[in-house]
Design an enzyme around this catalytic site. Structure first.
Site, short mmCIF file in Angstrom:
data_model
loop_
_atom_site.label_atom_id
_atom_site.label_comp_id
_atom_site.label_asym_id
_atom_site.label_seq_id
_atom_site.Cartn_x
_atom_site.Cartn_y
_atom_site.Cartn_z
N ASP A 53 -4.18 20.48 1.05
CA ASP A 53 -3.84 20.83 -0.33
C ASP A 53 -5.16 20.88 -1.10
O ASP A 53 -5.77 19.83 -1.35
CB ASP A 53 -2.90 19.75 -0.90
CG ASP A 53 -2.54 20.03 -2.36
OD1 ASP A 53 -3.22 20.86 -3.01
OD2 ASP A 53 -1.60 19.40 -2.86
N TYR A 142 -2.74 34.51 -14.68
CA TYR A 142 -3.48 34.87 -13.46
C TYR A 142 -4.88 35.35 -13.83
O TYR A 142 -5.88 34.90 -13.27
CB TYR A 142 -2.70 35.98 -12.75
CG TYR A 142 -3.33 36.49 -11.47
CD1 TYR A 142 -3.39 35.70 -10.34
CD2 TYR A 142 -3.83 37.79 -11.42
CE1 TYR A 142 -3.94 36.19 -9.17
CE2 TYR A 142 -4.38 38.28 -10.25
CZ TYR A 142 -4.43 37.47 -9.13
OH TYR A 142 -4.98 37.96 -7.97
N1 SER Z 1 -2.44 42.01 -6.15
C1 SER Z 1 -2.64 41.08 -7.24
C2 SER Z 1 -1.43 40.92 -8.05
O1 SER Z 1 -0.71 41.89 -8.18
C3 SER Z 1 -3.76 41.53 -8.12
O2 SER Z 1 -4.93 40.99 -7.68
O3 SER Z 1 -1.21 39.89 -8.58
#
Ligand code: SER
Length: 323
Positions: A53, A142
């Protein structure tokens, strides 16, 4: 040669990277790790495998110390759509994991590969030929973790001399292991559905243009960057790379060349559409081309032919296809 540790080794990139690294450097030299146990019979189980982890310092430290690791390919992360559903988990894993990996790398003198993404850009970034060095300001969790990760890698290099390198991957298309919860996943799912049902319902609008790459190019890029002569690397980290860019409509057309009668329709998911709309249409990857000779091999027609050739027998074997 010291050993290599791959985190997130059971994921979409990790499963293929481990195979290539083992072919190149030797099976025992590459330690695969994940927070799941490697399924028996999978290629990844043919060499050393550890439960790690990466958000827990002791577990990363222990694996690096025991295996005398010199390079860490740190792939464990949540992708964009799932990170929007679970932003706290995404921060914990994407940033917490990278921080522990960099700390352990600092202690043991390891090199680190860290994947960034087209997701590190935002709506104010130039959309066409997005420059290597430009305004980023992503609007997804993200993207926030990816741009922060880029900065953290640069910091660890400048401050502590950790050789941290990375690529901004576009959407990655492969057939070995599916991606988990990305915005670009449609470009993988579409091939499965084209073979199985000759039709696909797409969650992005027909004209949504994004950068993409076939996995063999992505794996080669990763290894080439880590082997690149450091004296040529002005950026070192977070290189734009791309191989092609297309819309769902253009991808459907390429598939129709191979599977006549294939049909696509659209049912737009507003969350993933908003994410895709905030990303560039087409990256400028000239820094990667200049600094470490990056060249993609697969364009859209070549990728489409190759993936269909390999995926059909795989689905037949799994009993997912009527023959
Ligand atoms: N493929 C990734 C996503 O769609 C982008 O880096 O989150």
């Amino acid at each position: 040669m010291k050993r290599i540790l791959v985190t997130g080794a059971l994921g979409q990139i990790g499963s293929e990277l481990v195979i290539q690294l083992r072919e190149r450097y030797g099976v025992d030299r590459v330690v695969a790790s994940d927070v799941r146990i490697a399924p028996a019979g999978e290629a990844v189980s043919e060499g050393p495998f550890e439960y790690v982890d990466c958000t827990l310092h002791e577990q990363v430290n222990d694996a690096v110390r025991r295996y005398e690791v010199g390079t860490i390919y740190h792939l464990a992360a949540l992708l964009s759509a799932v990170a929007e559903e679970k932003p706290h988990v995404a921060w914990q894993l994407n940033m917490g994991g990278l921080y522990q990996v960099l700390e352990v790398a600092r202690r043991y003198g390891c090199s680190v590969f860290h994947p960034s993404s087209i997701g590190s850009f935002g709506p104010e970034t130039p959309k066409e030929l997005t420059p290597q060095d430009t305004l980023q300001r992503p609007t997804t969790m993200y993207g926030v973790t990816k741009v922060s990760g880029e900065l953290l890698c640069d910091y660890y290099f400048r401050r502590f001399g950790v050789d941290a390198r990375g690529l901004r991957f576009p959407g990655l298309i492969s057939y070995l292991v599916p991606p988990g919860g990305g915005t670009t996943d449609y470009a993988v799912e579409i091939f499965y559905e084209a073979i199985k049902h000759r039709r696909y319902q797409c969650y992005l609008r027909s004209d949504t243009c994004l950068d993409m790459m076939y996995m063999p190019d992505a794996i080669r890029a990763t290894i080439e960057l880590m082997e690149a002569d450091p004296s040529r690397l002005e950026h070192r980290n977070a290189f734009n790379i791309t191989a092609m860019n297309f819309t769902p409509e253009q991808l459907a057309k390429a598939i129709r060349q191979e599977i006549p009668g294939f049909e696509i329709d659209y049912r737009v998911d507003p969350v993933r559409q908003a994410i895709a709309d905030s990303w560039p249409d087409c990256l400028d990857d000239s820094a990667a081309r200049y600094e470490w000779d990056w060249r993609p091999e697969f364009d859209l027609p070549a990728m489409t032919r190759d993936i269909l050739t390999h995926l059909r027998p795989k689905l037949e074997l799994q009993g997912e296809l009527q023959v």
